[in-house]
Enzyme design. Sequence first.
Site, PDB file in Angstrom:
ATOM      1  N   THR A  83       0.826  -1.211   0.000  1.00  0.00           N
ATOM      2  CA  THR A  83       0.000   0.000   0.000  1.00  0.00           C
ATOM      3  C   THR A  83       0.860   1.260   0.000  1.00  0.00           C
ATOM      4  O   THR A  83       1.953   1.248   0.545  1.00  0.00           O
ATOM      5  CB  THR A  83      -0.844  -0.034   1.292  1.00  0.00           C
ATOM      6  OG1 THR A  83      -1.784  -1.075   1.142  1.00  0.00           O
ATOM      7  CG2 THR A  83      -1.567   1.255   1.564  1.00  0.00           C
ATOM      8  N   GLY A  97     -10.377  -3.029   3.168  1.00  0.00           N
ATOM      9  CA  GLY A  97      -9.407  -2.902   4.254  1.00  0.00           C
ATOM     10  C   GLY A  97      -9.523  -1.578   4.988  1.00  0.00           C
ATOM     11  O   GLY A  97     -10.546  -0.884   4.919  1.00  0.00           O
ATOM     12  N   ASP A  98      -8.448  -1.223   5.670  1.00  0.00           N
ATOM     13  CA  ASP A  98      -8.444  -0.017   6.508  1.00  0.00           C
ATOM     14  C   ASP A  98      -8.164   1.266   5.729  1.00  0.00           C
ATOM     15  O   ASP A  98      -8.541   2.355   6.166  1.00  0.00           O
ATOM     16  CB  ASP A  98      -7.357  -0.142   7.584  1.00  0.00           C
ATOM     17  CG  ASP A  98      -5.977  -0.306   6.951  1.00  0.00           C
ATOM     18  OD1 ASP A  98      -5.825  -1.167   6.056  1.00  0.00           O
ATOM     19  OD2 ASP A  98      -5.049   0.434   7.332  1.00  0.00           O
ATOM     20  N   THR A 144      -0.276   1.149   6.869  1.00  0.00           N
ATOM     21  CA  THR A 144      -0.154   0.006   5.978  1.00  0.00           C
ATOM     22  C   THR A 144       0.027  -1.245   6.820  1.00  0.00           C
ATOM     23  O   THR A 144       0.731  -1.208   7.829  1.00  0.00           O
ATOM     24  CB  THR A 144       1.029   0.163   5.004  1.00  0.00           C
ATOM     25  OG1 THR A 144       1.185  -1.075   4.281  1.00  0.00           O
ATOM     26  CG2 THR A 144       2.342   0.475   5.711  1.00  0.00           C
ATOM     27  N   GLY A 167      -5.175  -4.821   7.369  1.00  0.00           N
ATOM     28  CA  GLY A 167      -6.203  -3.812   7.578  1.00  0.00           C
ATOM     29  C   GLY A 167      -7.191  -4.125   8.692  1.00  0.00           C
ATOM     30  O   GLY A 167      -7.680  -3.218   9.366  1.00  0.00           O
TER      31      GLY A 167
HETATM   32  N1  ASP Z   1      -3.726  -2.130   4.799  1.00  0.00           N
HETATM   33  C1  ASP Z   1      -4.058  -2.650   3.501  1.00  0.00           C
HETATM   34  C2  ASP Z   1      -5.329  -3.443   3.602  1.00  0.00           C
HETATM   35  O1  ASP Z   1      -5.523  -4.139   4.563  1.00  0.00           O
HETATM   36  C3  ASP Z   1      -3.020  -3.528   2.938  1.00  0.00           C
HETATM   37  C4  ASP Z   1      -1.644  -2.952   2.919  1.00  0.00           C
HETATM   38  O2  ASP Z   1      -1.319  -2.107   3.722  1.00  0.00           O
HETATM   39  O3  ASP Z   1      -0.860  -3.377   2.052  1.00  0.00           O
HETATM   40  O4  ASP Z   1      -6.101  -3.396   2.675  1.00  0.00           O
END
Ligand code: ASP
Length: 351
Positions: free
Chosen positions: A215, A245-246, A266, A269
């Site tokens: 991310t 996700g978050d 990141t 999430g």
């Molecule tokens: N936080 C992101 C999610 O869970 C994934 C990531 O950070 O790569 O969608």
Amino acid sequence: MQRVLALFLMMTTSVLAQSTAKTAHHKWAVVIHGGAGVIERSSMTPEAEKEYRAGMAEALHAATSVLDRGGTSLDAVEAAIRILEDDPNFNAGRGAVFAADGTNQLDAAIMDGSNMKAGAVADVTSTRHPISLARAVMEKSQHVMLAGAGADAFAASVGLEQVPPSFFFTERRWQSLVRELKQEHLPIPSRPAGAPPAPDHQAFFDTPDNHKYGTVGVVALDRSGNVAAGTSTGGLTAKRWDRIGDSPIIGAGTYASNQSCAVSGTGIGEYFIRYTVARTICALVQYKGMSLQAAADLVIQKQLAPIHGDGGVIAIAPDGQMAWSFNTPGMFRARQAEGGSAEIGIYRDEP
Ligand code: ASP
């Protein structure tokens, strides 16, 4: 008596001068991440490392150019994220990971700390720059969050570039999907229409893609003292059921307020959502008076690490504090403040 008066006048003038200086000119600053995860020297070729560092340098430059000519933190965040979305090495826009059904479902959010306005999108599949779409939601609709086909339709209606699904395709991410689906004994979808034919050599099939959380996110402070945050992602490889996700959840993966700080996260999430990571860090700064670094460390190292909530954050405060914290072996990251030089790091042992 006269001496007391003179002293009083001197003190008042100096306090006034200080506060005027404060409101008149803030030094700009910016922090960037390109994802956290099992990023170790042993799993990185020198060529790949060079590409990641160059990608981050380019994004940093985009942000600092905006800020240096007096632009807003919001513009800086968007400009840097658009570059990272176009860079196939990062899990956002082109180069995003694949969902289990073989599509790229993109999430993004942006928040303006000067007025607490925010925009977010989830499961977008045809908008080239999800971060610009998030900004359009914030500025051109009366909503905060749009999802799926509706979000793409809104993007088209405000003139944002639409691309075919194959635009986001990269062989490396496709092979990660295939590996993950095999491990989970799930069916493997056919390659997306328009994707290049499968390579006939084995290299792709043998390279582990450990950099799971690729991310991207940017936080910035402009010369007016306003902070902003943005995050953009393809989410997690082989996600199913339109999982979100978050990153696009305000307060979880993205948050900005001039009262406290701006944060982009990141990692896994689900943990960032449950622990409202971005807002919690800013609340610690706002209500407990913690330093930005201490607040970020408390949430990432003390709360998330023990429960295996892998990931990291970048953060910035209106007074110029910059911070990053991650509980994974590495995090792609970069930062720069006005008058200082660029710092770019990948592994844990870098400053
Ligand atoms: N936080 C992101 C999610 O869970 C994934 C990531 O950070 O790569 O969608």
